[in-house]
Design a protein around this motif. Sequence first.
Motif, PDB file in Angstrom:
ATOM      1  N   LEU A 134       0.865  -1.164   0.056  1.00 28.57           N
ATOM      2  CA  LEU A 134       0.225  -0.035  -0.036  1.00 28.57           C
ATOM      3  C   LEU A 134       0.839   1.421   0.078  1.00 28.57           C
ATOM      4  N   VAL A 135       0.998   1.804  -1.232  1.00 29.95           N
ATOM      5  CA  VAL A 135       1.875   2.892  -1.607  1.00 29.95           C
ATOM      6  C   VAL A 135       1.586   4.167  -1.695  1.00 29.95           C
ATOM      7  N   ARG A 136       2.187   5.294  -1.796  1.00 33.92           N
ATOM      8  CA  ARG A 136       1.878   6.519  -2.492  1.00 33.92           C
ATOM      9  C   ARG A 136       2.390   6.458  -4.019  1.00 33.92           C
ATOM     10  N   LEU A 137       1.218   7.291  -4.700  1.00 36.27           N
ATOM     11  CA  LEU A 137       1.785   7.347  -6.106  1.00 36.27           C
ATOM     12  C   LEU A 137       2.493   8.586  -6.273  1.00 36.27           C
ATOM     13  N   PRO A 171      -1.319  20.591  -3.595  1.00 35.89           N
ATOM     14  CA  PRO A 171      -1.245  19.184  -4.191  1.00 35.89           C
ATOM     15  C   PRO A 171      -1.695  18.120  -3.283  1.00 35.89           C
ATOM     16  N   GLU A 172      -2.142  17.128  -3.665  1.00 41.19           N
ATOM     17  CA  GLU A 172      -2.581  16.005  -2.941  1.00 41.19           C
ATOM     18  C   GLU A 172      -2.014  14.502  -3.159  1.00 41.19           C
ATOM     19  N   SER A 173      -1.946  13.770  -2.110  1.00 40.91           N
ATOM     20  CA  SER A 173      -1.281  12.479  -2.374  1.00 40.91           C
ATOM     21  C   SER A 173      -2.205  11.479  -2.483  1.00 40.91           C
ATOM     22  N   SER A 174      -2.373  10.294  -3.214  1.00 39.71           N
ATOM     23  CA  SER A 174      -2.980   9.198  -3.718  1.00 39.71           C
ATOM     24  C   SER A 174      -2.350   7.995  -3.293  1.00 39.71           C
ATOM     25  N   VAL A 175      -3.130   7.016  -2.710  1.00 38.75           N
ATOM     26  CA  VAL A 175      -2.635   5.858  -2.217  1.00 38.75           C
ATOM     27  C   VAL A 175      -3.088   4.670  -3.229  1.00 38.75           C
ATOM     28  N   ALA A 176      -2.187   3.568  -3.101  1.00 35.07           N
ATOM     29  CA  ALA A 176      -2.478   2.561  -4.117  1.00 35.07           C
ATOM     30  C   ALA A 176      -2.001   1.447  -3.683  1.00 35.07           C
ATOM     31  N   LEU A 177      -2.671   0.312  -4.065  1.00 36.53           N
ATOM     32  CA  LEU A 177      -2.031  -1.008  -3.881  1.00 36.53           C
ATOM     33  C   LEU A 177      -1.073  -1.310  -5.368  1.00 36.53           C
TER      34      LEU A 177
END
Length: 256
Positions: free
Chosen positions: A59-62, A168-174
């Motif tokens: 589970l990381v940040r893009l 700016p925003e931070s998105s989380v992804a698998l």
Amino acid sequence: MTGSEEPPSFRLAYVPGVTPDKWVRIWNERLPGVPLSLTQVPAAESDGVLLAGDADAGLVRLPVDRSVLSAIPLYTETTVVVIPKDHLVTAADEVTVEDLADEIVLHPLDDVLGWERPPGRPALERPATTADAVELVAAGIGVLLVPLSLARLHHRKDLTYRTVTDAPESSVALSWPEDAHTDRVEDFIGIVRGRTVNSTRGRQPAQAPAKGERTETASARRKPPAGKQTGGKGGSRGGGKSGGAKSGRRGKPRRG
């Protein structure tokens, strides 16, 4: 799927601010025989951990390196400014980047918002970590912009935060290595996407009916053979209300 041999456990990496508890609980309920191990890694090191094979997924940040890693975006976080509780900014429910133009805005080396230069005035030095930057905010040296989850992670009683509407925003992804899309990875994808245990998109699709076996749907769709139809256009008129009424009158016995 490329992995022919599945590992006896599933190793999940996650970056600070992400809380995988709900998904881990569902995993343990569905796959009690496959232990899931968690490892927290710095956001900047997540790609390397996955590519080195130290975790099956993360589970990381893009962004991630899409040439070697697959990723499914999960959610995007609100950005907030962390400030002392007696700061003037607390008078508003939310602020803009321009409202921080006169502030010293700290820019830690592990920043995850991805901007080259934050708003406001730069500090003399960049803090090494977000945790260090929070300590400086508490000391009255500046303010800090971070995703909401990191503000909550580093919560202090003497600090608060406000939403920054245009930051700016931070998105989380698998994410996982493209060449290591195993069945266990697919199991976890199903969990984070909310699939049910019996979902047809899972690893075990429903079995097809045996040869010669008819399904209820197929039988319902089968049309009557030619010549045995109850009627075309004329038959439909004959079976209507008027036809039924005439038939009923003919059926009455005559009086002698």
